[in-house]
Motif scaffolding. Structure first.
Motif, short mmCIF file in Angstrom:
data_model
loop_
_atom_site.label_atom_id
_atom_site.label_comp_id
_atom_site.label_asym_id
_atom_site.label_seq_id
_atom_site.Cartn_x
_atom_site.Cartn_y
_atom_site.Cartn_z
N UNK A 199 -4.00 -22.13 -28.02
CA UNK A 199 -4.39 -20.78 -27.62
C UNK A 199 -3.72 -20.34 -26.33
N UNK A 200 -3.14 -21.30 -25.60
CA UNK A 200 -2.46 -21.01 -24.33
C UNK A 200 -1.05 -20.52 -24.62
N UNK A 201 -0.87 -19.20 -24.57
CA UNK A 201 0.43 -18.62 -24.92
C UNK A 201 1.53 -19.07 -23.97
N UNK A 202 1.21 -19.23 -22.70
CA UNK A 202 2.22 -19.66 -21.72
C UNK A 202 2.69 -21.08 -22.03
N UNK A 203 1.77 -21.94 -22.43
CA UNK A 203 2.16 -23.31 -22.77
C UNK A 203 3.06 -23.33 -24.00
N UNK A 204 2.71 -22.53 -25.01
CA UNK A 204 3.52 -22.47 -26.23
C UNK A 204 4.91 -21.93 -25.93
N UNK A 205 4.98 -20.89 -25.09
CA UNK A 205 6.29 -20.35 -24.71
C UNK A 205 7.11 -21.41 -24.00
N UNK A 206 6.47 -22.15 -23.09
CA UNK A 206 7.17 -23.21 -22.38
C UNK A 206 7.69 -24.28 -23.33
N UNK A 207 6.88 -24.68 -24.30
CA UNK A 207 7.30 -25.70 -25.26
C UNK A 207 8.49 -25.22 -26.10
N UNK A 208 8.47 -23.96 -26.45
CA UNK A 208 9.61 -23.41 -27.19
C UNK A 208 10.89 -23.45 -26.36
N UNK A 209 10.71 -23.40 -25.05
CA UNK A 209 11.86 -23.45 -24.14
C UNK A 209 12.15 -24.86 -23.63
N UNK A 210 11.41 -25.84 -24.14
CA UNK A 210 11.64 -27.22 -23.75
C UNK A 210 10.93 -27.66 -22.50
N UNK A 211 9.95 -26.89 -22.05
CA UNK A 211 9.18 -27.23 -20.84
C UNK A 211 7.94 -28.01 -21.26
N UNK A 212 7.83 -29.25 -20.80
CA UNK A 212 6.71 -30.10 -21.19
C UNK A 212 5.49 -29.85 -20.29
N UNK A 213 4.31 -29.73 -20.87
CA UNK A 213 3.10 -29.54 -20.06
C UNK A 213 2.56 -30.84 -19.47
N UNK A 214 3.09 -31.98 -19.90
CA UNK A 214 2.68 -33.28 -19.38
C UNK A 214 3.91 -34.11 -19.09
#
Length: 476
Positions: free
Chosen positions: A31-46
């Motif tokens: 549900x976290x749109x910013x996290x999903x956008x980051x993952x699509x750009x290769x940014x890991x949340x962990x």
């Protein structure tokens, strides 16, 4: 097989990525749109070694996708994995299942055909029954089967743990579900046992395993205390125990107590489940109590090594996360240590290769430095809290030369006492005797040689005008 993963935290992201690596077509939902956008750009949340590269490779191959739309992810999926957080409730320590229940309701609302609802989150015994009731109430027509499939991932080695597992546990009494789960995990047929059990049994296996490992850690820590009392060495004791194949060497490293996202939370949740069913788990109770007390005791160990007081002194802490190769600060022993030392008047400088951003959200008035040698500059003692690889091969001469006093408190027993002494450090560790008078020992730092003691017990410096004003009482 098409698979949907609900949740892109530690368990969800690693599970989804590794299932894609096995060849499945996986869509991770959050549900976290910013996290999903980051993952699509290769940014890991962990932070997890190797995860970013594996995500990129599988996304490029078209096997791994990210979205905020659950219905889109579920379309055509044979299994929907629930991998959301189950934090401990502040009121009683039991697992908070709010995110799990919300996911179940959303899955029910988007169901279009037969599929499995696979609980990957760590949940108390009976949670699968609750999920089943939620789905039946929301969508009586839904053809969904609830399965338990607990994760056994260690932070820092999660990818290897998933792709080369010791075992896979599947909890379901439904024949169709067993067939689907067998297909998902077919690549592991010749690698490890796939244990098919009842759903409640699978849920309990996860908690029982973590409670046992937490108990094993707590036991070796208590043996370390005994070693200090009788003049034995905990390192050799652990090796001697671990050579017994019935015991094994893993989780026999004495230290400042266990932390992290699993052991503290899961032991308490298991205890609460037992209490709800009128069962006493005395050993688990004692494990929790002893571990909590040990974290507080580590600060007393530092104070003792620093001559009985840390008031007005600078303590450098190397390593903050609860274990190496993760940025996870949850229940990290370093937090209790630092806060206790601060209450006793110490100034804290700290360094960690990956955890400082998360640590800064939890700790106040700590100076975070970019490398260990800058961290220890003018420190009165250094504490090794986490055995990161780079912290296990420090240049001890360089380290000591930057400190005001070369006092080394090794709470992971990384460095042999004899080695520290050869490099001029007074030391204290775990499970072996400390230097008799660590605060008065002098090491390779030339500035330490400038210290002289007045008859009234205060220090003065000679030969260095810049430091003549820096006087402090020596402890008795």
């Amino acid at each position: 097989m098409r698979i949907a993963i609900v949740g892109t935290g530690y368990v969800g992201l690693v599970t989804g990525t590794c299932l894609a690596e096995l060849g499945h077509e996986v869509t991770c939902v959050d549900t976290d749109a910013a996290k999903i956008l980051g993952l699509k750009q290769g940014v890991m949340p962990i932070y997890e070694p190797g995860l970013a590269e594996l995500v990129a490779a599988n996304a490029a191959a078209g096997r791994l996708a990210f979205t905020t739309e659950l219905g889109q992810a579920m379309a055509g999926s044979g299994a929907i994995f629930i991998a959301v957080g189950t934090p401990a409730r502040a009121s009683d320590g039991q697992a908070d299942l709010g995110f799990v229940h919300a996911a179940a309701r959303q899955i029910a609302a988007n169901a279009t055909g037969f599929a499995l609802v696979v609980t990957k989150s760590t949940v108390p015994v009976g949670t699968g029954d609750t999920i089943e009731r939620i789905i039946a109430t929301a969508r009586p027509d839904a053809d969904l089967v609830v399965v338990s499939n607990p994760e056994f991932l260690r932070e820092g080695t999660a990818i290897a743990d998933f792709l080369k597992p010791d075992r896979i546990v599947v909890g379901t009494e439904d024949a169709r579900a067993r067939a689907v789960m067998a297909e998902i995990y077919r690549p592991f047929e010749d690698i490890c046992p796939v244990l098919m059990t009842g759903r409640r049994t699978a849920e309990l296996i996860k908690y029982a395993a973590n409670a046992f490992l937490a108990t094993k850690i707590t036991f070796i820590n208590e043996m370390a205390n005994l070693c200090e009392g009788v003049g034995a060495d905990i390192g050799s004791v652990a090796i001697g125990m671990g050579l017994d194949h019935r015991i094994g060497r893993s989780f026999l490293n004495a230290g400042p107590g266990y932390g992290g996202s699993c052991f503290p939370k899961d032991t308490v949740a298991l205890l609460r489940t037992a209490q709800d069913h009128g069962v006493t788990l005395r050993l688990v109770e004692d494990t929790i109590a002893v571990n909590d007390a040990r974290k507080r005791a580590m600060a007393r160990r530092v104070v003792s090594a620093a001559g009985g007081t840390v008031a007005g002194r600078t303590i450098a802490v190397l390593g903050l996360t609860f274990k190496p190769d993760t940025d996870d600060m949850r229940e990290a022993p370093s937090v209790a240590l630092i806060e206790t030392l601060q209450r006793q008047g110490a100034t804290i400088r700290a360094y960690d290769p990956a955890g400082m951003e998360n640590a800064a959200r939890m700790l106040d008035d700590v100076a975070f430095l970019n490398d260990p040698y800058t961290c220890v500059k003018d420190a009165d003692a250094v504490v090794l809290m986490t055995e990161w690889a780079e912290l296990t091969r420090l240049d001890l001469d360089r380290l000591g030369s930057r400190m005001r006093r070369p006092v080394f408190i090794d709470l992971r027993n990384v460095y042999a006492p004899a080695l520290l002494e050869r490099h001029g450090f007074a030391h204290a560790g775990i499970g072996h005797p400390p230097t008799a008078t660590p605060w008065t020992r002098r090491g390779p730092d030339r500035r330490a040689a400038l210290l002289r003691t007045r008859p009234d017990g205060t220090e003065r410096r000679t030969g260095d005008r810049r430091h003549r004003a820096q006087e402090a009482p020596l402890p008795a």
